[in-house]
Design a protein around this motif. Structure first.
Motif, PDB file in Angstrom:
ATOM      1  N   PRO A   1      41.923   8.302  19.715  1.00  0.00           N
ATOM      2  CA  PRO A   1      42.392   9.058  20.863  1.00  0.00           C
ATOM      3  C   PRO A   1      42.768   7.589  21.740  1.00  0.00           C
ATOM      4  O   PRO A   1      41.956   6.659  21.825  1.00  0.00           O
ATOM      5  CB  PRO A   1      41.256   9.876  21.525  1.00  0.00           C
ATOM      6  CG  PRO A   1      40.440  10.071  20.233  1.00  0.00           C
ATOM      7  CD  PRO A   1      40.519   8.897  19.329  1.00  0.00           C
TER       8      PRO A   1
ATOM      9  N   SER B   1      42.887  14.302  37.482  1.00  0.00           N
ATOM     10  CA  SER B   1      43.470  15.737  37.009  1.00  0.00           C
ATOM     11  C   SER B   1      45.111  15.535  37.083  1.00  0.00           C
ATOM     12  O   SER B   1      45.590  16.166  36.286  1.00  0.00           O
ATOM     13  CB  SER B   1      42.983  16.787  37.930  1.00  0.00           C
ATOM     14  OG  SER B   1      41.649  16.953  37.904  1.00  0.00           O
TER      15      SER B   1
ATOM     16  N   ALA C   1      45.933  13.645  33.973  1.00  0.00           N
ATOM     17  CA  ALA C   1      45.968  14.642  33.018  1.00  0.00           C
ATOM     18  C   ALA C   1      47.179  15.527  32.790  1.00  0.00           C
ATOM     19  O   ALA C   1      47.700  15.788  31.559  1.00  0.00           O
ATOM     20  CB  ALA C   1      44.493  15.241  32.967  1.00  0.00           C
TER      21      ALA C   1
ATOM     22  N   ASP D   1      47.017  15.214  24.635  1.00  0.00           N
ATOM     23  CA  ASP D   1      45.742  16.246  25.077  1.00  0.00           C
ATOM     24  C   ASP D   1      44.704  15.559  25.486  1.00  0.00           C
ATOM     25  O   ASP D   1      43.765  14.936  24.686  1.00  0.00           O
ATOM     26  CB  ASP D   1      45.598  16.754  23.531  1.00  0.00           C
ATOM     27  CG  ASP D   1      44.814  18.066  23.818  1.00  0.00           C
ATOM     28  OD1 ASP D   1      44.163  18.288  24.808  1.00  0.00           O
ATOM     29  OD2 ASP D   1      43.970  18.364  22.735  1.00  0.00           O
TER      30      ASP D   1
ATOM     31  N   GLU E   1      41.367  14.083  27.514  1.00  0.00           N
ATOM     32  CA  GLU E   1      39.931  14.516  27.626  1.00  0.00           C
ATOM     33  C   GLU E   1      39.121  13.481  28.328  1.00  0.00           C
ATOM     34  O   GLU E   1      39.198  12.332  28.118  1.00  0.00           O
ATOM     35  CB  GLU E   1      39.291  14.443  26.110  1.00  0.00           C
ATOM     36  CG  GLU E   1      37.780  15.100  26.075  1.00  0.00           C
ATOM     37  CD  GLU E   1      37.152  15.061  24.957  1.00  0.00           C
ATOM     38  OE1 GLU E   1      37.841  14.433  23.663  1.00  0.00           O
ATOM     39  OE2 GLU E   1      36.054  15.583  24.687  1.00  0.00           O
ATOM     40  N   TRP E   2      38.655  13.931  29.474  1.00  0.00           N
ATOM     41  CA  TRP E   2      37.815  12.927  30.270  1.00  0.00           C
ATOM     42  C   TRP E   2      36.618  12.631  29.764  1.00  0.00           C
ATOM     43  O   TRP E   2      35.669  13.223  29.074  1.00  0.00           O
ATOM     44  CB  TRP E   2      37.512  13.806  31.662  1.00  0.00           C
ATOM     45  CG  TRP E   2      36.750  13.019  32.773  1.00  0.00           C
ATOM     46  CD1 TRP E   2      36.544  11.745  32.756  1.00  0.00           C
ATOM     47  CD2 TRP E   2      35.987  13.531  33.878  1.00  0.00           C
ATOM     48  NE1 TRP E   2      35.719  11.507  33.756  1.00  0.00           N
ATOM     49  CE2 TRP E   2      35.295  12.691  34.459  1.00  0.00           C
ATOM     50  CE3 TRP E   2      35.619  15.060  34.015  1.00  0.00           C
ATOM     51  CZ2 TRP E   2      34.547  12.708  35.650  1.00  0.00           C
ATOM     52  CZ3 TRP E   2      34.751  15.326  35.021  1.00  0.00           C
ATOM     53  CH2 TRP E   2      34.168  14.170  35.775  1.00  0.00           C
ATOM     54  N   ARG E   3      36.419  11.242  29.486  1.00  0.00           N
ATOM     55  CA  ARG E   3      35.269  10.536  29.001  1.00  0.00           C
ATOM     56  C   ARG E   3      34.158  10.824  29.955  1.00  0.00           C
ATOM     57  O   ARG E   3      33.768   9.642  30.642  1.00  0.00           O
ATOM     58  CB  ARG E   3      35.476   9.191  28.440  1.00  0.00           C
ATOM     59  CG  ARG E   3      34.417   8.737  27.327  1.00  0.00           C
ATOM     60  CD  ARG E   3      34.793   7.455  27.165  1.00  0.00           C
ATOM     61  NE  ARG E   3      36.093   7.039  26.487  1.00  0.00           N
ATOM     62  CZ  ARG E   3      36.292   5.709  26.090  1.00  0.00           C
ATOM     63  NH1 ARG E   3      35.426   4.686  26.199  1.00  0.00           N
ATOM     64  NH2 ARG E   3      37.507   5.442  25.614  1.00  0.00           N
ATOM     65  N   GLN E   4      33.579  11.896  30.155  1.00  0.00           N
ATOM     66  CA  GLN E   4      32.360  12.022  30.902  1.00  0.00           C
ATOM     67  C   GLN E   4      31.350  11.179  31.033  1.00  0.00           C
ATOM     68  O   GLN E   4      30.928  10.833  29.995  1.00  0.00           O
ATOM     69  CB  GLN E   4      32.230  13.437  31.200  1.00  0.00           C
ATOM     70  CG  GLN E   4      33.212  14.576  31.602  1.00  0.00           C
ATOM     71  CD  GLN E   4      32.642  15.946  31.955  1.00  0.00           C
ATOM     72  OE1 GLN E   4      31.776  15.772  32.892  1.00  0.00           O
ATOM     73  NE2 GLN E   4      33.277  16.720  31.358  1.00  0.00           N
TER      74      GLN E   4
ATOM     75  N   LEU F   1      40.438   8.551  30.493  1.00  0.00           N
ATOM     76  CA  LEU F   1      40.956   9.821  29.732  1.00  0.00           C
ATOM     77  C   LEU F   1      41.290   9.399  28.422  1.00  0.00           C
ATOM     78  O   LEU F   1      41.868   8.472  28.163  1.00  0.00           O
ATOM     79  CB  LEU F   1      42.066  10.284  30.302  1.00  0.00           C
ATOM     80  CG  LEU F   1      42.077  10.914  31.945  1.00  0.00           C
ATOM     81  CD1 LEU F   1      43.490  11.327  32.602  1.00  0.00           C
ATOM     82  CD2 LEU F   1      41.244  12.221  31.716  1.00  0.00           C
ATOM     83  N   ASP F   2      40.727  10.065  27.349  1.00  0.00           N
ATOM     84  CA  ASP F   2      41.137   9.879  26.024  1.00  0.00           C
ATOM     85  C   ASP F   2      41.957  10.870  25.587  1.00  0.00           C
ATOM     86  O   ASP F   2      41.726  12.070  25.686  1.00  0.00           O
ATOM     87  CB  ASP F   2      39.656   9.849  25.269  1.00  0.00           C
ATOM     88  CG  ASP F   2      38.791   8.722  25.318  1.00  0.00           C
ATOM     89  OD1 ASP F   2      39.231   7.702  25.237  1.00  0.00           O
ATOM     90  OD2 ASP F   2      37.761   9.131  25.592  1.00  0.00           O
TER      91      ASP F   2
ATOM     92  N   HIS G   1      44.268  12.830  23.071  1.00  0.00           N
ATOM     93  CA  HIS G   1      44.176  13.276  21.519  1.00  0.00           C
ATOM     94  C   HIS G   1      45.579  13.474  21.274  1.00  0.00           C
ATOM     95  O   HIS G   1      46.423  13.765  22.085  1.00  0.00           O
ATOM     96  CB  HIS G   1      43.253  14.240  21.165  1.00  0.00           C
ATOM     97  CG  HIS G   1      41.818  13.852  21.417  1.00  0.00           C
ATOM     98  ND1 HIS G   1      40.833  13.667  20.595  1.00  0.00           N
ATOM     99  CD2 HIS G   1      41.199  13.696  22.773  1.00  0.00           C
ATOM    100  CE1 HIS G   1      39.722  13.491  21.324  1.00  0.00           C
ATOM    101  NE2 HIS G   1      40.119  13.367  22.455  1.00  0.00           N
TER     102      HIS G   1
END
Ligand code: 5RP
Length: 219
Positions: free
Chosen positions: A131, A142, A145, A154, A156-159, A170-171, A173
Motif C-alpha cells: 500500500p 478526508s 482520500a 483505496d 486507508e487512514w493509518r490510525q 493514508l495507505d 491499496h
C-alpha cells in the motif's frame, strides 16, 4: 537471526563501501537501515557525521556517538543509504512503511547518490502491491482520500500514527502502478498532500539486495 534479517544485514554492511571518508552520510529509516547504522558505527571516526531522516534513526545514530547534523547546516551529501518497501528494476520505489517518507525524500533529493538496501523480497515487477503511503496535513485527510479514490486507489487512514512532522498517513491499496512518475506527480498535486511514497522521479542509483546467494547489486 531470521533469514530475512541476515539478508538485510548483509545488504546494509555492503553499503559501507559507498561511504566516503570525511563526508556527511545521508541515513534513512527502518529495520534494514538499523543494521546499516550499527555497521556505520564501526567507522564513525572516519566520517564527519550523518543527516537523518527520522527521530528513530537520529536516536540510534546518537546512541552510537555518530554526530547528527541539521540538513540546513550540512554541506554536500555524497550518498544516501535507505531501504524500500518495494523496488523495481529501474530503481523506482515505494517507501514510507515506517512513516518517514517526507524527510527521506528530502535527503534523497539532496544526495548525489541513493543506495537502496533491502532483502530480495522487495524487488517487484510492478509497484503497488505494498500500500502506497501518502503523508497528509491532518485537516485535509478526508479531502485527499476522496481525490485518491478518483485516481483509482483505496485509501486507508493509518490510525494512531503521527509522523515526525506532525502529519497523518493514508495507505493507498489496490494500485497497479504502471506509470510511477505520472502518479507521483498527480498525488503531489492534491492540495493537502505533503509527500507521497513513490520515489520515481528520484529513484535509487544502486540497489544492494540481500539474497540466500549473497548480496546482489543492481545499477
Ligand atoms: C520508512 C521506509 C523504509 O525504508 C521501508 O519501510 C523499509 O523498511 P525495512 O527496512 O524495515 O523493511 O520507507 O519510511
Amino acid at each position: 537471526m531470521a533469514a530475512s534479517d541476515e539478508m538485510k544485514k548483509a545488504a546494509a554492511e555492503a553499503a559501507l563501501e559507498y561511504v566516503e571518508n570525511g563526508t556527511i552520510v545521508g541515513v534513512g529509516t527502518g529495520s534494514t537501515v538499523n543494521f546499516f547504522i550499527d555497521a556505520l558505527a564501526t567507522k564513525k571516526d572516519d566520517i564527519e557525521g550523518a543527516v537523518s531522516s527520522s527521530e528513530e534513526s537520529t536516536a540510534r545514530l546518537k546512541a552510537h556517538g555518530i554526530p547528527v547534523f541539521d540538513l540546513n547546516a550540512a554541506g554536500p551529501v555524497p550518498v544516501y543509504i535507505d531501504g524500500a518497501d518495494e523496488i523495481n528494476e529501474h530503481g523506482q520505489m515505494i517507501k514510507g512503511g515506517g512513516a518517514a517518507l517526507t524527510r527521506e525524500k528530502i535527503i534523497a533529493a539532496v544526495a548525489e547518490k541513493y543506495v537502496c538496501i533491502a532483502d530480495q523480497s522487495k524487488m517487484v515487477g510492478i509497484l503497488g502491491k505494498f500500500p502506497l503511503p501518502v503523508e497528509v496535513i491532518p485537516m485535509a485527510r478526508s479531502y485527499v482520500a476522496r481525490e485518491i479514490v478518483k485516481l483509482g486507489g483505496d485509501p486507508e487512514w493509518r490510525q494512531g500514527v503521527t509522523t515526525d512532522n506532525g502529519n497523518w498517513i493514508l495507505d493507498v491499496h489496490n494500485l497497479e502502478i504502471m506509470k510511477p512518475m505520472e502518479l507521483e506527480d498527480k498525488l503531489n498535486n492534491i492540495v493537502g498532500v505533503v509527500t507521497n511514497g513513490l520515489f520515481a522521479a528520484r529513484g535509487a542509483n544502486i540497489a544492494l539486495l540481500g539474497s540466500p546467494d549473497g548480496v546482489k547489486k543492481y545499477e
